[in-house]
Design a protein around this motif. Structure first.
Motif, short mmCIF file in Angstrom:
data_model
loop_
_atom_site.label_atom_id
_atom_site.label_comp_id
_atom_site.label_asym_id
_atom_site.label_seq_id
_atom_site.Cartn_x
_atom_site.Cartn_y
_atom_site.Cartn_z
N ASP A 1 0.85 -1.19 0.00
CA ASP A 1 0.00 0.00 0.00
C ASP A 1 0.88 1.24 0.00
N VAL A 2 0.43 2.29 -0.67
CA VAL A 2 1.15 3.57 -0.67
C VAL A 2 0.30 4.59 0.07
N THR A 3 0.89 5.21 1.10
CA THR A 3 0.21 6.21 1.91
C THR A 3 0.63 7.61 1.46
N VAL A 4 -0.31 8.53 1.46
CA VAL A 4 -0.05 9.90 1.00
C VAL A 4 0.77 10.64 2.06
N PRO B 1 -1.31 20.60 -1.99
CA PRO B 1 -0.74 20.89 -0.66
C PRO B 1 -1.18 22.25 -0.10
N PHE B 2 -1.81 23.08 -0.91
CA PHE B 2 -2.26 24.40 -0.44
C PHE B 2 -3.47 24.82 -1.25
N ASP B 3 -4.26 25.76 -0.71
CA ASP B 3 -5.37 26.33 -1.47
C ASP B 3 -4.81 27.03 -2.70
N ASN B 4 -5.39 26.76 -3.88
CA ASN B 4 -4.88 27.41 -5.09
C ASN B 4 -6.00 27.71 -6.05
N SER B 5 -5.69 28.55 -7.02
CA SER B 5 -6.69 29.00 -7.98
C SER B 5 -6.88 28.00 -9.11
N SER B 6 -8.13 27.80 -9.49
CA SER B 6 -8.42 26.94 -10.65
C SER B 6 -8.61 27.75 -11.93
N GLY C 1 -5.86 19.40 0.04
CA GLY C 1 -6.37 18.08 0.40
C GLY C 1 -7.67 17.70 -0.26
N SER C 2 -8.17 18.52 -1.20
CA SER C 2 -9.43 18.18 -1.85
C SER C 2 -9.31 16.97 -2.76
N ASP C 3 -8.09 16.60 -3.18
CA ASP C 3 -7.85 15.40 -3.97
C ASP C 3 -7.60 14.22 -3.02
N VAL C 4 -6.51 14.25 -2.30
CA VAL C 4 -6.23 13.27 -1.25
C VAL C 4 -5.54 14.00 -0.09
N ARG C 5 -5.75 13.48 1.12
CA ARG C 5 -5.17 14.09 2.31
C ARG C 5 -4.01 13.27 2.84
N ALA C 6 -3.10 13.92 3.48
CA ALA C 6 -1.96 13.24 4.08
C ALA C 6 -2.45 12.15 5.03
#
Length: 444
Positions: A51-54, A60-65, A172-177
């Motif tokens: 298994d691979v853990t994030v 890693p930070f809030d950013n503009s889309s 973290g909206s994709d995956v969280r640590a």
């Protein structure tokens, strides 16, 4: 690296093996390859061992889309085409840039896609909703649609409101640590490698793709592109089986056809062992006078004390009655000796070799998917009693139907090329009538 264990004992020359018995013997013999650590691109197509853990949230930070302006939602809540919100531009925020400016009340910062949301801002207004700092109408109604950095100073007019969080990709909206990125057993394709790279993983432990060596036998075989002499044919088996091995996930190598000479074939096989986790031959396994594979491997047919050796068998199946299977060499490399007729060799590969390759890879699902389908044919189909027959067919998933392609002949390559399924006729069935429900193995 050893990939096999001790084989089950043979059952005598007179024994006729069922398809299930032969496959069971193969799967009891072949074991997954030992794990190794590979860099990401080298691991493509391999199976993940752990298994691979994030380690760090993604993003890693809030950013503009969007390209646009970072603002406070409260400052543009009443913005409209008639009464635009006028904001002071305090600077630019680009992806990978240094310390961003702080956005206070009545202010905005130019921001590029992917750039971190600056302190004080809680929304992003797309550039199309503004005048771009040009003092005119909305950019979306103008010729220019670009956002040119201009540093601090100046004013931008905003013509539409933006709610808090608008056009912002949260950390973290994709995956969280701490979350699991990939499970052990995942096959690493492009999306999986992208995820591993995105979370900063440079290398992973995987089971390597098996190295499969394929060779045909027959003095009559010639490579495509050459001129045929009397009694000669082009070698298609080695191309089909090499391609099939690659489709199964292996690193497959094709060896030129070997003439009907036992010493030459034996030497070729021994030479290829150094780069093989599995060997596949086609032809020379029947009961004819020139069954070169049986002759070349005669010294291995009596299993050694450690269980190695190649056994030649008769199977209760059509096509593909003659088969050879075992292991040879110091590493007990699995060897499959398949019949020479094109359809027989391909069907044998799908039933027996493909599951072995997938087992070496360490994947959970080693078999082709199957389905139930209604047989569409104008007349009944016959099948020999006591044999499991595999007919070529075209499968219509939308209708749940399968239509036979070509006849039962094991030489019909053109019919094989049109098929995308194998119709399975059980040993106890001697006739299939139109409309009968049958099992189909889906190819591809």
């Amino acid at each position: 690296m050893s990939s096999t264990t001790t084989r089950v004992a043979g059952q005598g020359e007179g024994h006729v093996w069922s398809v299930a018995q032969h496959l069971e013997d193969i799967l009891a013999t072949v074991r997954p390859l030992e794990p190794i650590e590979l860099q990401l691109l080298d691991a493509q197509g391999c199976v993940l061992v752990d298994d691979v853990t994030v380690p760090v949230s993604l993003p890693p930070f809030d950013n503009s889309s969007m390209d646009g302006y970072a603002v406070r939602a409260a400052d543009v809540a009443e913005a409209s085409a008639t009464y635009p919100a006028a904001l002071e531009v305090v600077g630019d925020v680009a992806a990978g840039a240094g310390e961003p400016p702080t956005v206070g009340p009545g202010r905005a910062a130019r921001i590029m896609t992917g750039a971190p949301l600056p302190p004080g801002a809680d929304a992003v207004v797309p550039v199309e909703w503004t005048d771009g700092g040009l003092g005119e109408g909305p950019v979306e109604s103008m010729t220019a649609h670009s956002l040119a950095p201009g540093g601090a100073g100046g004013e931008v007019r905003v013509f539409k409101p933006a709610a808090e969080g608008a056009h912002v990709r949260r950390a973290g909206s994709d995956v969280r640590a701490g979350e699991r990125a990939l499970r052990a057993g995942a096959v690493l394709g492009a999306p999986q490698l992208a995820l591993l790279a995105a979370i900063g993983t440079p290398a992973v432990r995987v089971r390597p793709r098996p190295r499969v060596v394929v060779l045909s036998t027959g003095s009559e075989l010639r490579p495509p592109g050459t001129e045929l002499g009397p009694g000669e044919i082009y070698d298609s088996n080695s191309f089909a089986l090499t391609a099939a091995a690659r489709e199964a996930g292996a690193l497959a190598f094709r060896v030129g056809a070997v003439a009907d000479d036992a010493e030459t074939l034996r030497a070729t096989i021994e030479d290829q062992l150094i780069r093989a986790d599995l060997l596949v031959t086609s032809g020379g396994v029947s009961v004819g006078a020139y069954d070169v594979v049986k002759e070349a491997l005669a010294h291995t047919t009596d299993a050694e004390e450690d269980g190695s050796g190649v056994e030649f068998r008769r199977l209760a199946m059509q096509p593909g009655k003659p088969q050879g299977f075992g292991s040879i060499g110091p590493d007990h490399t699995p060897l499959f000796a398949l019949p020479g007729n094109p359809v027989s060799s391909y069907v044998s590969f799908e039933l027996f070799v493909r599951p072995a390759i997938r087992t070496l890879m360490g994947v959970e699902d080693i078999h082709r998917p199957s389905a139930r389908a209604v047989l569409r044919t104008k007349k009944p189909l016959g099948s020999p009693e006591g044999k499991r027959q595999f007919l070529r067919g075209r499968y219509d998933a939308a209708r749940g139907e399968v239509t036979p392609v070509g006849g039962a002949g094991s030489h019909l390559v053109a019919a094989l090329a049109k098929a995308d399924a194998l119709i399975v006729v059980p040993e106890s069935t001697t006739e299939l009538r139109p409309g009968a429900e049958v099992e189909v193995l889906l190819l591809g």
